[in-house]
Design an enzyme around this catalytic site. Structure first.
Site, PDB file in Angstrom:
ATOM      1  N   ASN A   1     -38.313   1.562  25.774  1.00  0.00           N
ATOM      2  CA  ASN A   1     -39.529   1.065  26.423  1.00  0.00           C
ATOM      3  C   ASN A   1     -39.393  -0.303  27.094  1.00  0.00           C
ATOM      4  O   ASN A   1     -40.361  -0.821  27.617  1.00  0.00           O
ATOM      5  CB  ASN A   1     -40.680   1.026  25.423  1.00  0.00           C
ATOM      6  CG  ASN A   1     -41.091   2.425  25.031  1.00  0.00           C
ATOM      7  OD1 ASN A   1     -40.981   3.358  25.810  1.00  0.00           O
ATOM      8  ND2 ASN A   1     -41.572   2.576  23.807  1.00  0.00           N
ATOM      9  N   CYS A   2     -38.217  -0.863  27.103  1.00  0.00           N
ATOM     10  CA  CYS A   2     -37.969  -2.151  27.740  1.00  0.00           C
ATOM     11  C   CYS A   2     -38.032  -1.996  29.265  1.00  0.00           C
ATOM     12  O   CYS A   2     -37.455  -1.060  29.827  1.00  0.00           O
ATOM     13  CB  CYS A   2     -36.597  -2.663  27.306  1.00  0.00           C
ATOM     14  SG  CYS A   2     -35.973  -4.055  28.236  1.00  0.00           S
ATOM     15  N   ASP A   3     -38.726  -2.898  29.945  1.00  0.00           N
ATOM     16  CA  ASP A   3     -38.850  -2.824  31.406  1.00  0.00           C
ATOM     17  C   ASP A   3     -37.493  -2.897  32.112  1.00  0.00           C
ATOM     18  O   ASP A   3     -37.262  -2.190  33.097  1.00  0.00           O
ATOM     19  CB  ASP A   3     -39.763  -3.929  31.930  1.00  0.00           C
ATOM     20  CG  ASP A   3     -41.217  -3.697  31.584  1.00  0.00           C
ATOM     21  OD1 ASP A   3     -41.597  -2.546  31.281  1.00  0.00           O
ATOM     22  OD2 ASP A   3     -41.992  -4.675  31.607  1.00  0.00           O
TER      23      ASP A   3
END
Length: 127
Positions: free
Chosen positions: A18-20
């Protein structure tokens, strides 16, 4: 056009889904039709042997994310990284401290962080 001389089945990308920045890396790899295996170290963890290998290849400074909230929440004593062993223990216990993504090209190169130009040079241009 992807470089067919690079065995893309060997590419492994490490990080947190879920890290950009991870999303940017996934999007770039997918847009270039570069196959990769994903290792989510938030779910799967990360072993000390892998961390030791990474440090041997790029050093500990690029790997430890000292700008994130995980780092800022650590007690001052835990932020003291005097040796590679200190860095390995800290990253193994707190995988969110590892700068993302870490991309192992499978041919000895390790890319830390995402930069489209760096990825293009490393993954699509002949070596």
């Amino acid at each position: 056009m992807p470089n067919t001389s690079l065995d893309t089945t060997m590419i492994r990308i490490y990080g947190i889904r879920n890290c950009d920045t991870m999303k940017k890396a996934f999007t770039w790899l997918d847009s270039q039709a570069i196959a990769y295996a994903f290792h989510d170290y938030k779910r799967e963890g990360i072993d000390e042997t892998t961390l030791a290998d990474w440090i041997a290849r790029v050093g500990r400074t690029p790997l430890v994310n000292t700008r994130g909230t995980t780092w800022r929440k650590l007690p001052e004593a835990d932020r003291r990284i005097d040796t590679d062993a200190d860095a390995i223990a800290l990253m193994a216990a707190n995988p969110s401290l590892i700068k993302r993504p870490v991309l192992d090209t499978g041919d000895g190169r390790l890319l830390v962080g995402f930069d489209a130009d760096t990825y293009a040079t490393a993954l699509t241009e002949p070596r």
